[in-house]
Write a protein that holds these residues in place. Structure first.
Motif, PDB file in Angstrom:
ATOM      1  N   VAL A  18      13.061  -2.147  -6.178  1.00  0.00           N
ATOM      2  CA  VAL A  18      13.163  -3.623  -7.835  1.00  0.00           C
ATOM      3  C   VAL A  18      11.159  -3.679  -8.311  1.00  0.00           C
ATOM      4  O   VAL A  18      11.009  -3.359  -9.802  1.00  0.00           O
ATOM      5  CB  VAL A  18      12.787  -4.423  -6.996  1.00  0.00           C
ATOM      6  CG1 VAL A  18      12.409  -6.284  -8.302  1.00  0.00           C
ATOM      7  CG2 VAL A  18      14.101  -5.023  -7.090  1.00  0.00           C
ATOM      8  N   LEU A  19      10.887  -2.913  -7.334  1.00  0.00           N
ATOM      9  CA  LEU A  19       9.214  -2.821  -8.267  1.00  0.00           C
ATOM     10  C   LEU A  19       8.926  -1.784  -8.844  1.00  0.00           C
ATOM     11  O   LEU A  19       7.837  -1.666 -10.036  1.00  0.00           O
ATOM     12  CB  LEU A  19       7.948  -2.333  -6.718  1.00  0.00           C
ATOM     13  CG  LEU A  19       7.786  -4.312  -6.143  1.00  0.00           C
ATOM     14  CD1 LEU A  19       7.034  -3.905  -4.829  1.00  0.00           C
ATOM     15  CD2 LEU A  19       7.007  -4.703  -7.212  1.00  0.00           C
ATOM     16  N   ARG A  20       9.408  -0.265  -8.731  1.00  0.00           N
ATOM     17  CA  ARG A  20       9.676   0.680  -9.224  1.00  0.00           C
ATOM     18  C   ARG A  20       9.292   0.273 -10.636  1.00  0.00           C
ATOM     19  O   ARG A  20       8.918   0.311 -11.866  1.00  0.00           O
ATOM     20  CB  ARG A  20      10.607   1.494  -8.664  1.00  0.00           C
ATOM     21  CG  ARG A  20       9.841   2.897  -9.794  1.00  0.00           C
ATOM     22  CD  ARG A  20      10.959   4.639  -8.897  1.00  0.00           C
ATOM     23  NE  ARG A  20      10.562   4.569  -7.957  1.00  0.00           N
ATOM     24  CZ  ARG A  20      11.095   4.533  -7.248  1.00  0.00           C
ATOM     25  NH1 ARG A  20      12.112   3.964  -6.728  1.00  0.00           N
ATOM     26  NH2 ARG A  20      10.470   5.413  -5.655  1.00  0.00           N
ATOM     27  N   ARG A  36       3.692  -0.930 -17.454  1.00  0.00           N
ATOM     28  CA  ARG A  36       2.784  -0.133 -17.366  1.00  0.00           C
ATOM     29  C   ARG A  36       3.624   0.225 -19.690  1.00  0.00           C
ATOM     30  O   ARG A  36       3.238   0.946 -20.625  1.00  0.00           O
ATOM     31  CB  ARG A  36       3.420   1.470 -16.757  1.00  0.00           C
ATOM     32  CG  ARG A  36       1.953   0.835 -15.898  1.00  0.00           C
ATOM     33  CD  ARG A  36       3.325   2.260 -14.922  1.00  0.00           C
ATOM     34  NE  ARG A  36       1.697   2.793 -13.918  1.00  0.00           N
ATOM     35  CZ  ARG A  36       2.020   3.420 -12.259  1.00  0.00           C
ATOM     36  NH1 ARG A  36       3.108   3.516 -12.525  1.00  0.00           N
ATOM     37  NH2 ARG A  36       1.464   3.732 -11.605  1.00  0.00           N
ATOM     38  N   GLU A  37       4.656   0.489 -19.577  1.00  0.00           N
ATOM     39  CA  GLU A  37       5.775   0.633 -21.143  1.00  0.00           C
ATOM     40  C   GLU A  37       4.941  -0.689 -21.749  1.00  0.00           C
ATOM     41  O   GLU A  37       4.683  -0.155 -23.723  1.00  0.00           O
ATOM     42  CB  GLU A  37       6.754   0.588 -20.977  1.00  0.00           C
ATOM     43  CG  GLU A  37       7.347   2.453 -20.086  1.00  0.00           C
ATOM     44  CD  GLU A  37       9.720   1.672 -20.606  1.00  0.00           C
ATOM     45  OE1 GLU A  37       9.824   0.897 -21.127  1.00  0.00           O
ATOM     46  OE2 GLU A  37       9.556   2.600 -19.646  1.00  0.00           O
ATOM     47  N   ALA A  38       4.750  -2.022 -21.637  1.00  0.00           N
ATOM     48  CA  ALA A  38       4.622  -2.914 -22.241  1.00  0.00           C
ATOM     49  C   ALA A  38       2.270  -2.367 -22.569  1.00  0.00           C
ATOM     50  O   ALA A  38       1.770  -2.932 -23.514  1.00  0.00           O
ATOM     51  CB  ALA A  38       4.165  -4.774 -21.381  1.00  0.00           C
ATOM     52  N   ALA A  43       0.945  -1.345   0.081  1.00  0.00           N
ATOM     53  CA  ALA A  43      -0.243  -0.251  -0.019  1.00  0.00           C
ATOM     54  C   ALA A  43       0.872   1.520   0.104  1.00  0.00           C
ATOM     55  O   ALA A  43       0.321   2.068  -0.763  1.00  0.00           O
ATOM     56  CB  ALA A  43      -0.923  -0.059   1.500  1.00  0.00           C
ATOM     57  N   ALA A  44       2.051   1.152   0.619  1.00  0.00           N
ATOM     58  CA  ALA A  44       2.583   2.603   1.053  1.00  0.00           C
ATOM     59  C   ALA A  44       3.618   2.266  -0.428  1.00  0.00           C
ATOM     60  O   ALA A  44       4.215   3.454  -1.083  1.00  0.00           O
ATOM     61  CB  ALA A  44       3.822   2.232   2.067  1.00  0.00           C
ATOM     62  N   VAL A  56       3.790   5.958  -3.779  1.00  0.00           N
ATOM     63  CA  VAL A  56       4.948   6.219  -4.506  1.00  0.00           C
ATOM     64  C   VAL A  56       5.274   6.037  -5.397  1.00  0.00           C
ATOM     65  O   VAL A  56       5.192   7.100  -5.959  1.00  0.00           O
ATOM     66  CB  VAL A  56       6.493   5.120  -3.280  1.00  0.00           C
ATOM     67  CG1 VAL A  56       7.244   5.989  -4.109  1.00  0.00           C
ATOM     68  CG2 VAL A  56       6.017   6.001  -1.946  1.00  0.00           C
ATOM     69  N   LEU A  57       4.802   5.158  -6.219  1.00  0.00           N
ATOM     70  CA  LEU A  57       5.035   5.208  -7.773  1.00  0.00           C
ATOM     71  C   LEU A  57       3.535   5.587  -8.060  1.00  0.00           C
ATOM     72  O   LEU A  57       2.683   5.374  -7.815  1.00  0.00           O
ATOM     73  CB  LEU A  57       4.543   3.088  -7.451  1.00  0.00           C
ATOM     74  CG  LEU A  57       5.322   2.301  -7.198  1.00  0.00           C
ATOM     75  CD1 LEU A  57       4.946   0.870  -7.785  1.00  0.00           C
ATOM     76  CD2 LEU A  57       6.903   2.320  -7.820  1.00  0.00           C
TER      77      LEU A  57
END
Length: 722
Positions: free
Chosen positions: A606-608, A615-617, A575-576, A580-581
């Protein structure tokens, strides 16, 4: 009280009853009689060994017990025959005839259990003649007619051969109505052996026992064949045993002939005899290995041609592996060697996937097998492969199922855990398309699987073939392990060069970039800029940041990475991260997920990266971030519904500097993999069944004694190919 003359008369009659024909006037036959006796004693001993051995090694079935009785019966025939040849005591020939008269009864009982229900009615018809013959023989043995020679022993011997011939013919009839080709072939082999044995016995008797030992040897060998046919349930193993027996017999005959030619002429001359023995032994030591190989090749080509071809193909493949330096070349050479001579119809080689969660197809021949074997689909199957590291045979599993059905009746996988286990193993073999599945391992670690199948072999592979394929799989494992180690060394050398280059970049590029960025900011603050000039300054600033990120990526990837894992609630952490993303990724966390041990900042990094790739895909839809527990630890997945990853690019995605983007550095996924490895986990890019890609992060639970704040240093970087 009996009169003395009456007792004397009865004593003379008893002595006459116990005397043999030779004692009543026939002449002894000297050495011939002695040889007959010796042969009988040896046969009785060998038959006793067969009976005891089969009793100890048998499975307690009715046919095993009846074979032991038949072998013991035949052994008593030869024992009493040897005693009758040496002694003038008339009891021995009578006992010999009684034992011989019982052989049709014991043979009939054994045949009834051997053929099962195939031709039991026909064999049942032989029970009455066998019992009648045994009764007549016992009665006649109590009279002097049977031991005095003449017409009665000849007729009785002919009846005995005829009765055994009739019983042997039951094997042929049973083979004609057997329910499977394997049973038919087995019964035909036993029928042919029995016919040969009876023919040699009749020939020996017709020549007046001039062919010393021919009938005796054939009876002992055939009894051994019967024992082997029950102990070895596969016909291929039985044929292999016969071939090995022929090889052994030929070697014995050749060695005996050589000693006879070189040593026997000098047996009465002391020093010359010793010298001849020494010379003969030296010749044998020089010739034994090439002679053995030549005889083995000859017998194997005559009797087991397919086994010989497959064994030679395995030797060829092992030699090619030794001359190869690339894992792909090794696997292709194995497939070509096994397929080029038609030795098998299917072969496939799988290598373990990330974290051992799957086996991925790397090379194959014949019908296309399944590309990926997931461990979670067949846990028992793969746990046995990794635990025992022994081959799995479909025919062996089927034999265990049949044997268990024979012992306990109808089998049910739902109520019998052993049946469920065997069924799971059989299903795993079907999934792999294998009749024989062998682990490709090195130093106790399973690196992959060698799957071999042949639609022309209903009984699977012989023990000799399985041993050759097992040796080939072991050699392939060693070769693949060596190539992986060499690739790791080369990769470490490249990383060392990258570290040196990164240090130079940090010194030569970052400082000028900082100066350029500072100057640009001063110009932006002091100069009045129109819209076009402002856009140019923004482009300069953006490019400076891009170059700085490239340099930072070099530094991050080249230097050792340390993480500080701590207990984290996955729901709160994700959730945090969503705050941020950028955007609004979908968060799905299982209710049963336990506390995870991660470095927050590193996993967020890593998640970013993974979310940006997703999102690019698929720019139109937000990715999904899910979290759940597995047997391997905490699993975090970033799922998109884009076009997916092409197969030709999948193996290169974690390679440093490989990128499919116009402005990518090729270090993003490599750094993500480095971070997950520093946690002791893995990063996998999998195809989404619904379309797109699943980026799966697997993070293990903490080891015993590892607490919060414990520092973990990244392991030495491995080659992407491993």
């Amino acid at each position: 009280m009996k009169s003395l003359p009456g007792l004397a008369r009865r004593g003379r009659n008893l002595r006459f009853f116990l005397r043999t024909p030779r004692a009543r006037g026939s002449t002894g036959e000297g050495d011939l009689v002695l040889l007959v006796a010796q042969t009988g004693f040896v046969a009785a001993l060998l038959l006793a060994v067969i009976a005891v051995s089969h009793s100890a090694r048998g499975q307690g079935r009715r046919q095993d017990d009846r074979l032991v009785i038949f072998a013991a019966n035949l052994g008593f025939v030869h024992l009493f025959s040897a005693m009758a040849a040496l002694s003038s005591y008339g009891l021995w020939p009578r006992l010999m005839w009684i034992a011989a008269g019982l052989t049709p009864v014991t043979a009939s009982a054994f045949l009834r259990s051997l053929v099962g229900s195939a031709d039991r009615g026909a064999v049942q018809t032989g029970r009455f003649p066998a019992a009648l013959f045994a009764l007549v023989t016992v009665v006649l043995s109590l009279t002097p007619w049977l031991v005095e020679g003449g017409l009665i022993p000849t007729l009785l011997g002919g009846l005995l051969l005829g009765l055994h011939t009739y019983l042997i013919d039951m094997i042929r009839k049973a083979a004609q109505v057997a329910d499977s080709p394997i049973s038919q072939a087995r019964l035909r082999l036993l029928w042919a052996g029995a016919g040969l044995c009876m023919g040699l016995t009749a020939l020996d008797l017709a020549t007046g026992r001039q062919l010393i030992g021919l009938a005796t040897i054939s009876q002992v060998l055939y009894t051994g064949l019967l024992s082997a046919s029950l102990l070895r349930e596969r016909l291929l193993d039985l044929q292999d045993l016969i071939a090995r027996g022929l090889i052994f017999g030929l070697l014995v005959l050749i060695l005996t002939a050589l000693y006879g030619v070189l040593v026997f002429p000098f047996y009465q001359e002391g020093e010359t005899f010793l010298f001849a023995t020494l010379v003969c032994s030296a010749i044998l030591l020089l010739l034994i290995n090439p002679m053995t190989r030549s005889i083995e090749n000859l017998i194997m080509r005559l009797m087991l041609a397919d086994t010989q071809v497959l064994t030679e193909a395995c030797y060829t493949a092992r030699d090619r592996i030794r001359r190869s330096v690339q894992a792909r070349e090794m696997m292709d050479s194995v497939v070509v060697a096994l397929m080029e001579n038609g030795t098998v119809t299917r072969v496939a080689i799988y290598l373990t996937g990330p974290m051992g969660l799957s086996f991925n197809l790397k090379a194959s021949g014949g019908p296309s097998p399944q590309a990926t074997l997931e461990v979670r689909d067949f846990p028992e199957f793969y746990s046995q492969l990794r635990g025992d590291q022994a081959s799995l045979s479909r025919s062996g599993i089927q034999r265990q199922l049949s044997r268990r059905a024979e012992w306990i009746g109808p089998i049910n996988a739902e109520t019998d855990p052993e049946i469920a286990h065997l069924k799971a193993l059989e299903e795993g073999l079907t999934k792999a398309g294998a009749d024989l599945l062998l682990p490709v391992s090195s130093q106790g670690q399973v690196l992959g699987l060698l799957s071999v199948g042949d639609d022309r072999r209903p009984e699977g592979f012989t023990r000799t073939e399985a041993a050759a394929l097992s040796a080939l799989a072991g050699r392939l494992g060693i070769g693949i392990s060596n190539t992986q180690h060499m690739e790791q060394l080369r990769f470490r050398d490249r990383l060392a060069a990258l570290g040196e280059m990164s240090a130079g970049l940090a010194h030569e590029i970052r400082n000028p970039l900082g100066s350029i960025q500072g100057a640009v900011q001063m110009l932006e603050d002091e100069l009045p800029l129109d819209d076009e000039q402002q856009e140019l300054f923004e482009i300069i600033t953006k490019e400076i940041r891009h170059l700085s990120s490239v340099v930072q990526g070099f530094l991050d990837y080249s230097r050792p990475l340390k993480v500080q894992p701590e207990p984290v609630l996955p729901a709160e952490f994700l959730a945090a991260c969503a705050q941020v993303l950028a955007g609004t990724p979908v968060i799905e966390v299982s209710q049963s997920v336990e506390t995870a041990w991660i470095d927050r900042d590193r996993i967020l990094q890593v998640l970013r990266n993974l979310v940006n790739n997703a999102r690019e895909a698929d720019p139109e839809r937000e990715p999904t971030i899910s979290c759940h527990d597995s047997s391997l630890g905490t699993v975090i997945e970033v799922i998109d519904q884009g076009p997916g990853i092409p197969d030709e690019q999948r193996a290169k995605l974690f390679t440093p500097f490989f990128t499919t983007k116009d402005r990518g550095t090729g270090l993003g996924l490599a750094i993500c993999q480095q971070i997950t490895k520093a946690h002791g986990g893995r990063l996998d890019l999998l195809a989404n069944p619904g379309g797109g890609t699943i980026a799966r992060i697997t993070l293990p639970k903490p080891r015993d004694g590892q607490g919060a704040g414990a520092s973990l240093e990244s392991p030495s970087k491995e080659s992407p190919s491993t």
